[in-house]
Scaffold this motif. Structure first.
Motif, PDB file in Angstrom:
ATOM      1  N   CYS A   1      -8.626   6.915   1.973  1.00 47.33           N
ATOM      2  CA  CYS A   1      -7.297   6.498   1.530  1.00 47.33           C
ATOM      3  C   CYS A   1      -6.384   6.317   2.731  1.00 47.33           C
TER       4      CYS A   1
ATOM      5  N   CYS B   1      -3.708  11.222  -4.070  1.00 48.94           N
ATOM      6  CA  CYS B   1      -2.266  10.963  -4.063  1.00 48.94           C
ATOM      7  C   CYS B   1      -1.836   9.945  -5.120  1.00 48.94           C
TER       8      CYS B   1
ATOM      9  N   CYS C   1      -3.369   9.232   2.366  1.00 48.12           N
ATOM     10  CA  CYS C   1      -3.606  10.656   2.602  1.00 48.12           C
ATOM     11  C   CYS C   1      -4.913  10.931   3.343  1.00 48.12           C
TER      12      CYS C   1
HETATM   13 ZN    ZN Z   1      -4.521   9.128  -1.149  1.00 45.12          ZN
END
Ligand code: ZN
Length: 65
Positions: free
Chosen positions: A31, A47, A34
Motif C-alpha cells: 500500500c 487503512c 501505509c
Molecule cells: Zn494502506
C-alpha cells in the motif's frame, strides 16, 4: 439410450482437459499509504484507502472519525 461415453477417458486426456483448470493466487502489492501488503487493485485492508482516496472506514479501537 442415454448419452453415455463410449470409452474411458485416459489419465492423460483427463489431465490434458484440466490443464487450464486452476486458480491463481491473489496478487499482493504494498500500500502506498501505509506500506501494508494488500491485494492489488483493491482497497487497502489496513487503512481503507484506494488510489489516494478513503473508500472504506477502517474500524479501530481509537476514537476517530
Ligand atoms: Zn494502506
Amino acid at each position: 439410450m442415454g448419452a453415455v461415453p463410449k470409452r474411458k477417458v485416459s489419465r492423460h486426456r483427463r489431465g490434458n482437459r484440466r490443464r487450464h483448470q486452476y486458480l491463481t493466487p491473489p496478487e499482493l502489492t504494498k500500500c502506498p499509504n501505509c506500506g501494508e501488503l494488500t491485494r492489488a487493485n483493491r482497497a487497502c485492508i489496513n487503512c481503507g484507502q484506494y488510489k489516494g482516496r478513503q473508500v472504506v472506514v477502517v474500524a479501530s479501537d481509537e476514537d476517530e472519525e
